[in-house]
Design an enzyme around this catalytic site. Structure first.
Site, PDB file in Angstrom:
ATOM      1  N   ARG A   1       0.738  -1.174   0.042  1.00 61.07           N
ATOM      2  CA  ARG A   1      -0.082   0.044   0.098  1.00 61.07           C
ATOM      3  C   ARG A   1       0.813   1.288  -0.133  1.00 61.07           C
ATOM      4  O   ARG A   1       0.715   2.275  -0.834  1.00 61.07           O
ATOM      5  CB  ARG A   1      -0.767   0.064   1.227  1.00 61.07           C
ATOM      6  N   THR A   2       1.875   1.528   0.985  1.00 59.22           N
ATOM      7  CA  THR A   2       2.302   2.596   0.984  1.00 59.22           C
ATOM      8  C   THR A   2       3.140   2.970  -0.075  1.00 59.22           C
ATOM      9  O   THR A   2       3.239   4.283  -0.698  1.00 59.22           O
ATOM     10  CB  THR A   2       3.302   2.565   2.276  1.00 59.22           C
TER      11      THR A   2
ATOM     12  N   LYS B   1      28.229  -1.957  -3.265  1.00 55.64           N
ATOM     13  CA  LYS B   1      29.818  -1.715  -3.406  1.00 55.64           C
ATOM     14  C   LYS B   1      30.299  -1.064  -2.374  1.00 55.64           C
ATOM     15  O   LYS B   1      31.488  -0.769  -2.117  1.00 55.64           O
ATOM     16  CB  LYS B   1      29.834  -0.968  -4.734  1.00 55.64           C
TER      17      LYS B   1
ATOM     18  N   ARG C   1      11.032   3.462   3.686  1.00 56.36           N
ATOM     19  CA  ARG C   1      10.924   2.997   4.607  1.00 56.36           C
ATOM     20  C   ARG C   1      11.877   2.129   5.130  1.00 56.36           C
ATOM     21  O   ARG C   1      12.616   1.517   4.345  1.00 56.36           O
ATOM     22  CB  ARG C   1       9.714   1.843   4.440  1.00 56.36           C
TER      23      ARG C   1
ATOM     24  N   HIS D   1       4.597   5.395  11.545  1.00 51.78           N
ATOM     25  CA  HIS D   1       4.265   5.351  10.370  1.00 51.78           C
ATOM     26  C   HIS D   1       3.357   6.634  10.099  1.00 51.78           C
ATOM     27  O   HIS D   1       1.974   6.217  10.029  1.00 51.78           O
ATOM     28  CB  HIS D   1       3.761   3.989   9.872  1.00 51.78           C
TER      29      HIS D   1
HETATM   30  N1   CP Z   1      -0.209  -0.021   5.954  1.00 47.79           N
HETATM   31  C1   CP Z   1       0.760  -0.457   5.260  1.00 47.79           C
HETATM   32  O1   CP Z   1       1.931   0.065   5.740  1.00 47.79           O
HETATM   33  O2   CP Z   1       0.814  -1.331   4.453  1.00 47.79           O
HETATM   34  P1   CP Z   1       2.255  -1.795   3.475  1.00 47.79           P
HETATM   35  O3   CP Z   1       3.033  -2.678   4.391  1.00 47.79           O
HETATM   36  O4   CP Z   1       1.669  -2.784   2.313  1.00 47.79           O
HETATM   37  O5   CP Z   1       2.537  -0.585   2.913  1.00 47.79           O
END
Ligand code: CP
Length: 295
Positions: free
Chosen positions: A50-51, A78, A99, A127
């Site tokens: 999703r993100t 490297k 992320r 998040h």
């Molecule tokens: N909700 C969420 O962060 O989903 P993903 O891990 O699929 O990005």
């Protein structure tokens, strides 16, 4: 301005974001060239559906472009430092979405970027954009004015859920929300002075008075040998004990805690969350890269 935590976001930003998100949802055709010429870099050191994809889609729908480098093909192999990698990418992109599985790493990397950085999840820490889309969904579907006497229940992995941590920093601003946690959570993680803890037996009783149920999966990737696994499963029978106006939310992905049969329950709003994630992330990017008046 980076977006690293929901703690540092001013109330005025939340108001502007909510308004802009509603406008983008209603008049998305007005935004098709809003970020023409701008470039977003998506750097995911941990899996995502999703993100990552919603940031990509958001940028494309605003007329911008996206770099999604494959980390395994980068000069990290490297021996280049991750700090220099970020500094380099910030010479190409206008915004970087990161992320990373290590808590605090995105904030650390943001110091090496010449452009704004968005935290797309750092370990079990935060998040923030998920919490912003969750808050948007709550405001949209909760029929009470600004959460007037709203009962909010959290179930699942409260200890390791970065989405819940970020969300708690947002909802503590609404003083009329009563929060119930359906299993133990370390007190240091709760930014409230008053809250309820439900045990296995009292969950049905709490559910019958719940306006918003926010579930999470066991974050197995952060557990030691299933030690922290929680057991709550939302059956159809339990879901039907909730008030008709109640909503069921989950940041997804989900596992056994949320059987597919619940998808058809009218209270289920988690795919609406997914859709709201697109509008919210479009608004986040618009405010970051286009809202010149408020810089
Ligand atoms: N909700 C969420 O962060 O989903 P993903 O891990 O699929 O990005």
């Amino acid at each position: 301005m980076h977006i690293l935590s929901t703690k540092d976001l001013p109330d005025s930003y939340l108001d502007r974001l909510y308004g802009r998100t509603l406008d983008i949802e209603k008049y998305s055709y007005r935004y098709t060239d809003a970020l023409k010429g701008k470039v977003l870099a998506n750097l995911f050191f941990e899996e995502s559906t999703r993100t990552r994809i919603s940031f990509e889609t958001a940028m494309y729908r605003l007329g911008g472009q996206v770099l999604s480098p494959n980390i395994k093909d980068s000069s990290l192999v490297k021996g280049e430092s991750i700090e220099n990698m970020i500094k380099t990418i910030s010479q190409y992109a206008d915004v970087i979405v990161i992320r990373h599985p290590v808590e605090g790493m995105v904030s650390k990397l943001a110091k090496h970027s010449d452009v704004p950085v968005i935290n797309a999840g750092d370990g079990a820490n935060e998040h923030p954009t998920q919490a912003l889309l969750d808050l948007h969904t709550m405001l949209k579907f909760n029929q009470k004015e600004l959460f007037e006497r709203t009962n909010l229940m959290f179930t699942g992995d409260l200890l390791y859920s970065r989405t819940i941590r970020s969300l708690l920093y947002l909802i503590k601003r609404y003083t009329d929300i009563r929060v119930c946690f359906a299993n133990d959570i370390e007190e240091k993680n709760i930014p409230f002075s008053e809250y309820f803890i439900a045990d296995e037996k009292s969950i049905p009783e709490f559910l019958s008075a719940t306006d918003i149920l926010y579930m999470t999966r066991n974050q197995k990737e952060r557990h030691i040998e299933g030690k922290n696994d929680t057991k709550f499963i939302l059956t159809s029978e339990l879901a039907d004990t909730m008030p008709d106006h109640a909503i069921i939310m989950h940041p997804l992905p989900c596992n056994d805690e949320l059987p597919e049969e619940i998808n058809n329950n009218p209270r289920a709003k988690y795919f609406e969350q997914v859709k709201n994630g697109l509008w919210t992330r479009m608004a986040i990017l618009w405010l970051m890269l286009r809202d010149y008046d408020n810089k």
